[in-house]
Scaffold this motif. Structure first.
Motif, PDB file in Angstrom:
ATOM      1  N   ASN A  32       0.828  -1.198   0.000  1.00 30.52           N
ATOM      2  CA  ASN A  32       0.000   0.000   0.000  1.00 30.52           C
ATOM      3  C   ASN A  32       0.867   1.254   0.000  1.00 30.52           C
ATOM      4  OD1 ASN A  32      -1.969   1.900   0.304  1.00 30.52           O
ATOM      5  ND2 ASN A  32      -2.544   1.303   2.370  1.00 30.52           N
ATOM      6  N   LEU A 117     -10.569  -0.642  -6.895  1.00 23.84           N
ATOM      7  CA  LEU A 117     -10.877  -0.250  -5.509  1.00 23.84           C
ATOM      8  C   LEU A 117     -12.294   0.299  -5.395  1.00 23.84           C
ATOM      9  CD1 LEU A 117      -7.510   1.630  -4.882  1.00 23.84           C
ATOM     10  CD2 LEU A 117      -8.115  -0.531  -3.827  1.00 23.84           C
ATOM     11  N   GLU A 120     -13.984   0.065  -1.927  1.00 19.31           N
ATOM     12  CA  GLU A 120     -13.544   1.091  -0.978  1.00 19.31           C
ATOM     13  C   GLU A 120     -14.238   2.421  -1.285  1.00 19.31           C
ATOM     14  OE1 GLU A 120      -9.241   1.311   0.293  1.00 19.31           O
ATOM     15  OE2 GLU A 120      -9.443   3.258  -0.652  1.00 19.31           O
ATOM     16  N   VAL A 204     -14.154   5.990   4.950  1.00 17.83           N
ATOM     17  CA  VAL A 204     -12.754   5.597   4.814  1.00 17.83           C
ATOM     18  C   VAL A 204     -11.847   6.751   5.215  1.00 17.83           C
ATOM     19  CG1 VAL A 204     -10.986   4.885   3.179  1.00 17.83           C
ATOM     20  CG2 VAL A 204     -13.274   3.928   3.023  1.00 17.83           C
ATOM     21  N   ARG A 439      -5.553   0.563   5.003  1.00 16.54           N
ATOM     22  CA  ARG A 439      -6.338  -0.567   4.517  1.00 16.54           C
ATOM     23  C   ARG A 439      -6.086  -1.763   5.403  1.00 16.54           C
ATOM     24  NH1 ARG A 439      -4.528   1.157  -1.401  1.00 16.54           N
ATOM     25  NH2 ARG A 439      -6.127   2.723  -1.681  1.00 16.54           N
TER      26      ARG A 439
END
Lengths: 614, 79
Positions: A32, A117, A120, A204, A439
């Motif tokens: 990441n 993603l 997310e 998030v 994450r």
């Protein structure tokens, strides 16, 4: 059956490597943070009887080629006529990602847009109108989550449609409006505002902001970072002891059988010596000492990496590196260097700018790796903790070790500063550090990958160099010229020089022969002092202390030994890696010369100063 | 109303709009490539424990920039 070529392109840290792995089943290391893929990576997959070759291009913010990765990406797109370019975009950061997409689409119409993603992004309350987006960009759009393997079939189907011409991609009027020379963002921004909407609270982002408050603030950021590093190293050091012991007793047992077998088939002593006492012993040594700590350190490190914590360490520490003309991410290469310098050097790829990366590569060896830490611990145990085992001794050793590591960090900073003023002169490159959202790491997958990718890879390289080294060491100790072995001739020759820098000929020779693996330094010293033809492990510090003291070791020798352990040429595995990473023999030689010369000078000065006082 | 200040003088938790760049060199180019362009809204989030670099939110992503680079970015702060 037809063959097609596909390229993956996109901003850094949008999950290109994950998409690549999901498509091809290859195991490209993912993490990441930005800048994982520097070189191009190729793989292939089959879909509906067609074969697709996939090239994973390094992440780029734009095609204006600021950094090495961007140059590679641009040149690849310009020079190769790919049948299809897959633009991997982070659905949660489309505003910026779309600018790159527009840039690429203006020169390359055969494309598929992969909105990665997307789960997310959904949790962040971001919704994307993919049909509208597809119409505006003039290319098929596929929503996917490569980590969860969602949307991959659709992605493959879209790629095939574009490659075979089932779907004809065309520059839309909007894309034609984009002018690459003025590099204007209005087109991309227009697409963004039309297709993307944000509703509700961004969960998030909120979680990331909360964690950031904890992990980067003055009051808690630094203590948490130190605790985490301490825990990581403690787990590695303590946890590795047991498997190391099991492995070495296992190898010992195998050795007995091997010797018996050699006796049984009446192999000449000379050959069985080279093979068993030389090659096998060295190899098993390297494996049993290196494998357990790396098998613990690297998976744990990868978990922290996957969670997105590493860029925060770089953020916390950048100030000090900025002052040395270096990059905050160098701190991460240094941490990896404590695991293994070869890995640390490879890890320098995360630094995007060439100048800062070179500084990090050249100074990585100042961090004592897993192969050298045991030497330091042994010397500290014997000469500074008073041999006695128990809590007090181990606390003393730990504190002294922490002191040595702090000195190593300071040396790294000093060396970086000196390098940035001399060899890699030039203005510091623009510093941009992305702080991606945290994450949840995929524990099992990450642990397995990192074991396979990093641990076994390094071990393999170490084994390749340890094998011939084992033979050479044995030959040195067992080939006689006159009445003395080659080893003794060498140590006698080196003795005056060794004495001058506070050591002796045996120690200097051990460092030279220990070039393939520093783990063998103490065994070689023992072998020379005992004038035996084979290396053996020490059963306890008392025995080792007695042997060393009988051969003239004093506190001065111990101090100089510690300095020399930290400051000498990197092991052969690391040197090979430096050569590979920098592509320059000059820089490899520099990386060897800088620590060695400073080590010799510091040892000579320190030993002479101590001599004045004693 | 609003005044033009250097990005490095923008206090944490305040917003601004990027106005112009005081220099055109490689490091400014780098910053621009990340989407930090004229007219963009930028929020100063927090500073590193040793006060440099500083994290900013721009374009929906969080990036850390050094003070030396922020000195070259002029912003129009919201009152």
């Amino acid at each position: 059956m037809s063959r097609y070529t596909i390229a993956l392109a996109g901003n850094p840290n949008v999950g290109k490597s994950t998409v690549f792995n999901a498509l091809t089943g290859l195991k490209q290391h993912t993490g990441n943070w930005t800048g994982k893929t520097v070189e191009r990576c190729e793989g292939s997959f089959k879909y509906m009887q067609n074969e697709f070759t996939v090239t994973d291009l390094p992440g780029a913010y734009s095609l204006s080629a600021f950094s090495e990765e961007e140059t590679i990406t641009r040149d690849c797109l310009l020079n190769n006529n790919y049948d299809c370019v897959v633009l991997v975009l982070d659905s949660g950061a489309l505003r910026r990602n779309l600018r790159f997409a527009v840039q690429v689409l203006s020169m390359y119409e055969r494309a598929v847009i992969c909105l990665n993603l997307c789960d997310e992004a959904r949790r962040s309350g971001i919704s994307v109108d993919d049909k509208l987006l597809s119409a505006m960009l003039g290319a098929p759009v596929v929503k996917c989550s490569a980590v969860k393997k969602q949307g991959l079939r659709e992605l493959k189907a879209a790629c095939m449609d574009v490659c075979t011409g089932n779907i004809t991609c065309q520059k839309t009027a909007l894309i034609r409006e984009y002018d690459p020379i003025s590099d204007d963002n209005t087109v991309a921004d227009k697409i963004f505002t039309t297709c993307v909407s944000q509703s509700g609270i961004n969960k998030v982002r909120r979680r990331t902001e909360k964690l950031d408050k904890l992990l980067t603030s003055k009051a808690t950021g630094i203590p948490i970072m130190l605790l985490l590093c301490a825990a990581l190293f403690w787990l590695t050091a303590v946890g590795a002891n047991y498997p190391s012991e099991w492995l070495s007793s296992l190898f010992e047992a195998i050795k007995t059988y091997l010797s018996r077998f050699c006796g049984f088939i009446k192999l000449p002593h000379f050959i069985s010596g080279i093979l068993i006492d030389g090659v096998y012993t060295t190899l098993s040594w390297v494996v049993s000492v290196m494998l357990p700590p790396m098998a613990i350190f690297f998976p744990l490190f990868s978990l922290i990496e996957d969670a997105g914590y590493l860029p925060r360490i770089a953020f916390n520490l950048d100030r000090f590196f900025a002052k040395s003309g270096a990059h905050g991410k160098q701190s991460l290469c240094m941490m990896m260097g404590i695991g293994c310098n070869a890995c640390g050097v490879t890890g320098c790829r995360i630094i995007e700018t060439k100048r800062e990366r070179l500084i990090a590569v050249l100074t990585n060896n100042f961090m004592p790796c897993n192969g050298r830490l045991p030497i330091l611990i042994a010397i500290l145990m014997m000469y500074f903790a008073g041999v006695s085992s128990g809590i007090i001794a181990s606390v003393k050793v730990t504190l002294l070790l922490v002191f040595i590591i702090v000195m190593c960090v300071l040396l790294t900073l000093l060396a970086s500063k000196l390098l940035s003023m001399t060899i890699v002169k030039g203005a510091p490159s623009g510093f941009v550090l992305e702080l991606p959202p945290y994450r949840k790491p995929q524990i099992i997958k990450t642990v397995c990958r990192s074991f396979l990718d990093r641990t076994l890879f390094v071990l393999g390289r170490a084994a390749i160099v340890a094998t011939p080294a084992g033979a050479v060491i044995w030959l040195c100790a067992n080939v006689y010229i006159g009445n003395t072995s080659v080893l003794e001739h060498c140590t006698d020759f080196l003795d005056p020089f060794g004495k001058f820098i506070g050591l002796d000929g045996v120690i200097v020779m051990a460092f030279i022969l220990g070039f393939p693996a520093n783990e063998t330094v103490i065994p070689i010293i023992m072998m020379s002092y005992m004038a035996s033809g084979t290396m053996c492990d020490y059963s306890g510090y008392e025995q080792l202390y007695a042997l060393f003291t009988a051969n003239g070791w004093t506190v001065t020798t111990a101090v100089c030994m510690i300095i020399m352990t930290v400051l000498h040429f990197p092991c052969s595995t690391t040197c090979l890696t430096i050569k590979k990473e920098t592509g320059s023999i000059k820089h490899t030689v520099l990386a060897m010369a800088i620590p060695t010369i400073s080590g010799i000078i510091i040892c000579a000065v320190v030993s002479h100063i101590i001599a004045v006082f004693i | 109303m609003s005044s033009i200040i250097r990005l490095c003088d923008l206090a944490p938790n305040s917003k601004a709009v990027i106005h112009s760049f005081a220099a055109e060199n490689a490091s400014v180019k780098r910053v621009k490539d990340l989407g930090i362009a004229q007219g963009e809204e930028i929020v100063c989030l927090f500073r590193s424990p040793f006060s440099d670099p500083t994290a900013y939110r721009v374009n929906g992503v969080t990036v850390a920039l050094r003070k030396s680079d922020c000195e070259k970015i002029l912003v129009k702060a919201y009152e």
